[in-house]
Write a protein that holds these residues in place. Sequence first.
Motif, short mmCIF file in Angstrom:
data_model
loop_
_atom_site.label_atom_id
_atom_site.label_comp_id
_atom_site.label_asym_id
_atom_site.label_seq_id
_atom_site.Cartn_x
_atom_site.Cartn_y
_atom_site.Cartn_z
N THR A 316 1.14 -1.48 -0.10
CA THR A 316 -0.05 0.28 -0.55
C THR A 316 1.16 1.01 -0.24
O THR A 316 2.35 1.11 0.82
N GLY A 318 -0.44 4.34 -0.47
CA GLY A 318 -0.88 5.91 -0.24
C GLY A 318 -2.45 6.22 -0.30
O GLY A 318 -2.43 5.25 -2.01
N THR A 319 -3.20 6.54 0.13
CA THR A 319 -4.52 6.62 -0.62
C THR A 319 -4.47 8.80 -1.08
O THR A 319 -4.06 9.58 -0.63
N ARG A 320 -4.90 9.08 -2.39
CA ARG A 320 -5.63 9.66 -3.05
C ARG A 320 -6.65 10.48 -2.70
O ARG A 320 -7.21 9.04 -3.54
N ILE A 323 -8.95 7.62 -3.23
CA ILE A 323 -8.55 6.19 -3.78
C ILE A 323 -7.19 5.18 -2.69
O ILE A 323 -6.31 6.54 -3.03
N THR A 324 -7.64 4.32 -2.75
CA THR A 324 -5.63 3.84 -2.10
C THR A 324 -5.03 2.54 -3.51
O THR A 324 -6.01 2.36 -4.30
N TYR A 325 -4.03 3.19 -3.03
CA TYR A 325 -2.91 2.32 -4.46
C TYR A 325 -2.25 1.53 -4.49
O TYR A 325 -1.22 1.40 -2.64
N VAL A 326 -2.11 0.16 -4.43
CA VAL A 326 -1.54 -0.83 -3.84
C VAL A 326 -0.35 -1.18 -5.21
O VAL A 326 -1.25 -1.84 -5.96
N ARG A 347 -14.14 -5.03 -0.67
CA ARG A 347 -13.70 -3.32 -1.24
C ARG A 347 -13.54 -3.52 -2.64
O ARG A 347 -13.81 -3.76 -3.02
N ARG A 431 -9.35 4.93 -12.10
CA ARG A 431 -9.96 6.09 -11.18
C ARG A 431 -10.81 6.41 -11.72
O ARG A 431 -11.70 6.38 -10.89
N GLU A 437 -13.74 5.80 -4.81
CA GLU A 437 -13.54 5.58 -3.32
C GLU A 437 -13.66 4.10 -4.20
O GLU A 437 -14.08 3.24 -5.10
N VAL A 439 -9.86 1.27 -4.73
CA VAL A 439 -8.77 0.40 -4.57
C VAL A 439 -8.49 0.14 -5.73
O VAL A 439 -8.47 -0.80 -6.24
#
Length: 483
Positions: A316, A318-320, A323-326, A347, A431, A437, A439
Motif C-alpha cells: 500500500t 498511499g491514499t489520494r 482512492i488507495t493505491y496498492v 472493498r 480511477r 472510492e 482501491v
Amino acid sequence: MRISQLEDKRVALWGWGREGRAAYRAIRARLPELPLTLFCSAEEAADARGIGDAAFSVETEASAGRLSAFDVVVKSPGISPCRPEAMVAAHEGTRFVGGTALWFAERPDARTVCVTGTKGKSTTTALLAHLLRAGGHRTALCGNIGLPLLELLDAEAEFWAIELSSYQTRDVASAGVRPHIAVVTNIFPEHLDWHGSEQRYIDDKLALLTEAKPRIAVLNAADRRLAAFGEAWPASPLPDLEVRWFGREDGWHLRGDVLCRGGDEIFDTASIPLPGRHNRGNLCGVLTAIEALGLDAATFPPHAASFRPLPHRLQTIGTREGITYVNDSISTTPHASLAALDVFRGRRVALLVGGHDRGLDWSDFAEALSRSPHRDVRALAEGPAYEAPAAIVTMGQNGGRIHALLEGLARDGAFVLREAGDLSEAVALARQALAGEGVVLMSPGAPSFGAYRDYTERGRHFAQLAGFSPDAITAIPGLGIAP
C-alpha cells in the motif's frame, strides 16, 4: 566446483548484471591473474571495459562457437540454459555454473535455509531472517532477493536465509553441497519461456529437493503439487530426506487468524503486517524451518509484529482523493493476481492486469471469478470463489487476450471491463471506474518485459502515476548480515 578449481581452465563470464559483477570480484579475489572473458550486451560492455583489468576481455556476441571455446562459463541466473547456443556449447563439453553454485562449494559448512516457490519466497525469506535476528541470531539475508551470495563470500553468520529463484535451484545441486533446510512455498506455472515447458519448470523447482538433497525439506501441505510430491516421496531414491509439513493440523497452521502448533493456539496474527492469508500461511513455513534448526519456534511469532513488508508485494503506497493505491508489481502469474484480489475482499477494487505474454493460461482466473459468491451460489462447490472486483483494466502484450477471455463475464455484469494501451492509461481508467472510492490494485499477473526493465521499474512508475515518490517505496529492508 570451488573457485580455486578454475585455475588453468579457460573461463568466461556470461552476463554483467549484479550477479555477473559479483562473480568477477569473487574470482579475482581468489585468482587475480586468471584470464577471463566476459560476454555481455553492448550497453554493458563500456562499463566492463572500464575496469582496466589486462587479463579481462569483453565480447558482445555469445555464439555457440565462442561459448564452446571455454571449459567453464559462469552464467548469470537470468540467462536460460535452454538457449540454443548454451545447449550446443554444453554438448561440446562446456560446463555452465552459476554464482550460487560457486558460493555453496566455497561454504559447505554454512547453516543454510534455502527458500523457493513460485510466489511468496521473498517475503518468506525476509521474514525468516527477521525472526531469527529478533531472536538474537546473526543471520544473513541474501540470494535472489537482491544480494548475490558471492558478495558475501567471506562473511560469517550463524544462519543463512537464502532466496532461490527457479533459475538457481539447480545451481545448488551442481555444487555438490547439501543445504541444511529447503523450504518450498508453492508451485504454479511460471517462467515457461526460460525453462522451456511447465514440466521443466516444476522439475527445476523441485531440483532443490531431488538433486540438492537437503537434510530437511519444509513443504506446504496446502499446495496440491507439493502434496502429491510428498505422497510419492516414500518411493523416491532419497530415503534420508526428512520432510516437515506446514499448513496441516499436526504442524504449524492457521485456524482463522490464530497461529497454531498442532492442537495448541500460539499467537493471534490479526495485527501483524502481513497482507493476505497466503502470507500468514508462509509464516507457518518460517516457523517450521526455525523449528527444524533446533530452536523453540513458539517464542518467535510475536517478533512478526515488527516485520516491514517488502516493496512491490501487495504494498500500500498511499491514499489520494479517496482512492488507495496498492503496488503488487511482483505479481507475474494469474494465481498471484487472484491471491492479491482476495486480500481486498469486501472493498471496491479496480484490478490492473496484463504485461509480457509468456503464454500462461488465464482460464482458471476467469473461472475463479465466475464463481463469485454474488453470482452463483451453486457454483461454489466447484472450487474456491473470489469476489469479483468492481472493475478490471487489461494492459500490455497479453492484455487483449485476457480482455477477450473476460468479456462474457463483463457482459453479464460481473464487473466493468476496460482495455488500456499502457500503465498510464490503465491507472486513469481505474480511477474513473472507482469514481473517488476504492482501491486501485496493480497486480499484473505477468512480467514487465518490453515496457519496463523489471518489476521494480514498473512499480516505481505506478507509484509516480499515483502521485507518490518512487524512491520512497523501493528499499528492501535487512539485506546483508545482522545483528
